[in-house]
Motif scaffolding. Structure first.
Motif, PDB file in Angstrom:
ATOM      1  N   ALA A 111       0.862  -1.181   0.000  1.00 20.03           N
ATOM      2  CA  ALA A 111       0.000   0.000   0.000  1.00 20.03           C
ATOM      3  C   ALA A 111       0.895   1.227   0.000  1.00 20.03           C
ATOM      4  O   ALA A 111       2.075   1.142   0.365  1.00 20.03           O
ATOM      5  CB  ALA A 111      -0.928   0.009   1.208  1.00 20.03           C
ATOM      6  N   MET A 141      -2.810  -2.198  -2.782  1.00 21.90           N
ATOM      7  CA  MET A 141      -4.188  -1.889  -2.415  1.00 21.90           C
ATOM      8  C   MET A 141      -4.710  -0.727  -3.266  1.00 21.90           C
ATOM      9  O   MET A 141      -4.129   0.358  -3.262  1.00 21.90           O
ATOM     10  CB  MET A 141      -4.261  -1.540  -0.923  1.00 21.90           C
ATOM     11  N   PHE A 177      -6.053  -2.006   4.766  1.00 19.09           N
ATOM     12  CA  PHE A 177      -4.801  -2.666   4.390  1.00 19.09           C
ATOM     13  C   PHE A 177      -4.684  -4.025   5.068  1.00 19.09           C
ATOM     14  O   PHE A 177      -4.256  -5.005   4.449  1.00 19.09           O
ATOM     15  CB  PHE A 177      -3.613  -1.763   4.726  1.00 19.09           C
TER      16      PHE A 177
END
Length: 186
Positions: A111, A141, A177
């Motif tokens: 992420a 992500m 996440f």
């Protein structure tokens, strides 16, 4: 996941002593859910990647690669330099992707949080980094995206993010996440 705790490496793009990115990273460590352990993995002392050094890699490369192998996921917290990611992050990506066939990035969920005093919150760095992560097979992500604008006004004198809405957003980001990592676990 094989363990109860998800081990997440945080790579910080800014090497500056009073880095806003590091202050955001420290806030993330504080806000992380109990299922996640966030650890800053330093990248500022990595020698520049040079393929000539692959046969006898510098100690810093070996330590970095070994520490990243132990992590379940990676979270990048970065400023934007000239509409791109800082050189320190690009170098860490290159060091970790070699030698060929032994990339530490392959299939490691990721992420990105970009932060800037400017109005677009490091959008260029965020998306440029995403391009490299696609090539390195890091499932990154997609939502929520995190572009933190005006970061210089969100951090107090003690280096903490105290703005309630920003803290709430970062908490929701970490929870998303956490789910992303579980969904994409090797």
């Amino acid at each position: 996941m094989n363990t109860n705790t998800i081990e997440v490496a945080i790579l910080i793009g800014s090497l500056r002593k009073e880095s806003f990115s590091r202050k955001i990273a420290n806030t993330l460590i504080e806000l992380a859910p109990a299922t996640m352990k966030l650890t800053i993995v330093e990248i500022g002392e990595l020698p520049l990647y040079n393929p000539d050094m692959d046969e006898a890699p510098p100690k810093q490369w070996v330590v970095f690669r070994d520490s990243m192998q132990l992590k379940n996921a990676v979270l990048f917290v970065t400023p934007e330099y000239n509409r791109s990611m800082p050189a320190a992050i690009k170098n860490a990506l290159d060091v970790g992707s070699r030698p060929y066939g032994k990339s530490i990035w392959n299939s490691k969920p990721g992420a990105i949080i970009s932060a800037s005093p400017g109005a677009i919150g490091g959008f260029g760095a965020n998306h440029h980094l995403r391009q490299s992560l696609v090539f390195l097979n890091v499932p990154t992500m997609p939502q929520p995206e995190a572009y933190i604008s005006g970061v210089d006004k969100l951090i107090n004198a003690e280096g903490k993010v105290e703005n309630p809405s920003t803290r709430d957003f970062l908490t929701k980001f970490l929870n998303a996440f956490n789910s992303w990592i579980e969904h994409n676990a090797k």
